[in-house]
Design an enzyme around this catalytic site. Structure first.
Site, PDB file in Angstrom:
ATOM      1  N   GLU A   1      25.479   1.931 -12.614  1.00  0.00           N
ATOM      2  CA  GLU A   1      24.454   0.518 -11.842  1.00  0.00           C
ATOM      3  C   GLU A   1      23.627   0.614 -12.232  1.00  0.00           C
ATOM      4  O   GLU A   1      22.808   1.488 -11.202  1.00  0.00           O
ATOM      5  CB  GLU A   1      26.042   0.583 -10.308  1.00  0.00           C
ATOM      6  CG  GLU A   1      25.001   0.146  -9.440  1.00  0.00           C
ATOM      7  CD  GLU A   1      25.217   0.987  -7.889  1.00  0.00           C
ATOM      8  OE1 GLU A   1      24.199   0.327  -6.976  1.00  0.00           O
ATOM      9  OE2 GLU A   1      26.226   0.468  -7.544  1.00  0.00           O
TER      10      GLU A   1
ATOM     11  N   LYS B   1      31.577  -0.549  -1.302  1.00  0.00           N
ATOM     12  CA  LYS B   1      31.183   0.275  -0.837  1.00  0.00           C
ATOM     13  C   LYS B   1      30.595   0.430   0.018  1.00  0.00           C
ATOM     14  O   LYS B   1      30.356  -0.579   1.130  1.00  0.00           O
ATOM     15  CB  LYS B   1      29.737  -0.097  -1.914  1.00  0.00           C
ATOM     16  CG  LYS B   1      28.708   0.560  -1.558  1.00  0.00           C
ATOM     17  CD  LYS B   1      28.347   0.038  -3.172  1.00  0.00           C
ATOM     18  CE  LYS B   1      25.909   0.634  -2.147  1.00  0.00           C
ATOM     19  NZ  LYS B   1      25.091   0.009  -2.530  1.00  0.00           N
TER      20      LYS B   1
END
Length: 202
Positions: free
Chosen positions: A39, A126
């Site tokens: 990421e 998340k």
């Protein structure tokens, strides 16, 4: 399917860096250590160019993090990001990802935020910041909402990763606990994370 790939890998490296050279050192160390999902956060200067240069790598699953608005999402997706991660939920980002058929992982803290994110069509959230809640919070959430896929970010370490998975996470995000020290140390830590996940899933 990107969601399945992330779950299969079990870990996403959250990469920050003061420039491309530093970020690439971190990324390559993670890849050598077996952590394939990266990421790349918007805190890296000119991150879109970095995403573009890495998006065709077959040994990496490149996503973008710290996405705060629609333009950031569009630019990263056009550069080849395969998934989009935000610190919180953003309706405009959600719409972009839906339109482009890109996995969106919005940051959520409360059960209400998780319900809203799921109602908006998101399969995985998340949990952020994970260290404020701890692994037991995941189990508590999954009792009434068993089908939510959770990726905690913040507070996940090699030493406590087993507890996170035991409490029901789908995968984990690791930033400072993974990316610290020399390239050799990062590679070694990445290997330990991957081995731990493999052992947990045996």
């Amino acid at each position: 399917m990107v969601l399945e790939e992330l779950k299969n890998y079990g870990i996403v490296a959250v990469v920050r860096g003061k420039n491309h050279e530093e970020a690439i050192d971190y990324m390559e160390a993670c890849l050598r250590g077996g952590v394939k999902a990266l990421e790349l956060t918007y805190t890296i200067p000119n991150v879109v160019e970095l995403i573009r240069s890495y998006s065709l790598r077959e040994d990496a699953l490149i996503g973008v993090g710290s996405v705060l608005n629609e333009k950031m999402a569009i630019d990263a997706i056009e550069a080849g990001a395969k998934y989009v991660v935000s610190p919180g939920y953003n309706e405009a980002v959600n719409e972009v990802c839906k339109r482009e058929n890109i996995l969106y992982l919005p940051g959520c803290m409360t059960v209400s935020e998780i319900m809203k994110a799921m109602d908006s069509g998101n399969k995985m959230i998340k949990l952020f910041p994970g260290d404020l809640f701890g692994p037991k919070y995941v189990k508590a959430i999954k009792a009434p909402i068993p089908n939510v896929e959770i990726m905690p970010t913040g507070g996940v370490t090699v030493d406590n990763i087993e507890e996170w998975f035991k409490n029901g996470v789908a995968c984990v995000g690791a930033g400072s606990s993974l990316i610290k020290g020399t390239a050799e140390e990062i590679e070694a830590t990445a290997k330990r994370f991957v081995e731990k996940i493999e052992n947990i899933r045996k």
